[in-house]
Design an enzyme around this catalytic site. Sequence first.
Site, short mmCIF file in Angstrom:
data_model
loop_
_atom_site.label_atom_id
_atom_site.label_comp_id
_atom_site.label_asym_id
_atom_site.label_seq_id
_atom_site.Cartn_x
_atom_site.Cartn_y
_atom_site.Cartn_z
N ASN A 42 0.84 -1.21 0.00
CA ASN A 42 0.00 0.00 0.00
C ASN A 42 0.87 1.25 0.00
OD1 ASN A 42 0.64 -0.72 2.71
ND2 ASN A 42 -1.08 0.43 3.52
N GLU A 60 0.46 5.25 0.46
CA GLU A 60 -0.46 6.30 0.89
C GLU A 60 -0.03 7.69 0.42
OE1 GLU A 60 -1.03 5.67 5.11
OE2 GLU A 60 -2.17 3.82 4.72
N CYS A 114 -4.16 0.75 -2.66
CA CYS A 114 -4.08 -0.51 -1.92
C CYS A 114 -2.97 -1.40 -2.49
CB CYS A 114 -5.39 -1.28 -2.04
SG CYS A 114 -6.78 -0.53 -1.20
N GLU A 147 -3.01 -4.61 -3.07
CA GLU A 147 -3.46 -5.57 -4.09
C GLU A 147 -3.44 -4.94 -5.47
OE1 GLU A 147 -4.85 -4.78 -1.21
OE2 GLU A 147 -6.34 -6.24 -0.57
N CYS A 203 -10.40 -5.12 -0.12
CA CYS A 203 -11.55 -4.21 -0.14
C CYS A 203 -12.34 -4.40 -1.44
CB CYS A 203 -11.08 -2.76 0.01
SG CYS A 203 -10.34 -2.08 -1.49
N CYS A 228 -10.56 -3.49 -4.73
CA CYS A 228 -9.55 -4.49 -5.12
C CYS A 228 -10.22 -5.75 -5.66
CB CYS A 228 -8.64 -4.83 -3.93
SG CYS A 228 -7.54 -3.45 -3.53
#
Length: 155
Positions: free
Chosen positions: A61, A63, A72, A74, A109, A112
């Site tokens: 991830n 940010e 993310c 993934e 999530c 993803c």
Amino acid sequence: MKKQLTIEFEEFEALNELCEKDYELVMEARQALQSSYSPYSKFRVGSAVRFQDGEIVKGSNQENVAYPSGMCAERVALFAAGNDAKQRKIAAIAIAAMKDGCFVAAKPCGACLQTMLETEKRAKASLTILIALGEDKFAKVEGVKNLMPFAFTDF
Ligand code: THU
């Protein structure tokens, strides 16, 4: 009419219960945690994607101070793999997460999952998804439909 859907997955009580290939993919996802850039959430996520030929691509991830601009783990891994010059098909993905130095549950999530659905579309095959249910507990899911049965489609 009331209807019910069932989801299917295999559960593993420990990392060493996984087969060699899956064990390796989870270990790569854990290794990807090292490159996580997560100064805001302090929640590290790592992911490893395996092509059908066995090669692995990792992501973590990333940010941003403008929070929605982050990405993310993934999708970082899936987009890196999707950018493959040879356009190889993706067979599996593993996710790992770490909080306060401990491995924790790592479940993808919705965004993803939607991206994983596109991965299946490109490969014309289902994706194997290795999720961490806890510090040392895993789920192996065959196909995104088990995690997001009512995903968006354009048909
Ligand atoms: N995150 C992921 O990397 N994967 C997911 O499936 C959900 C959440 C990241 C985004 C953010 O950097 C951090 O976890 C906390 O939400």
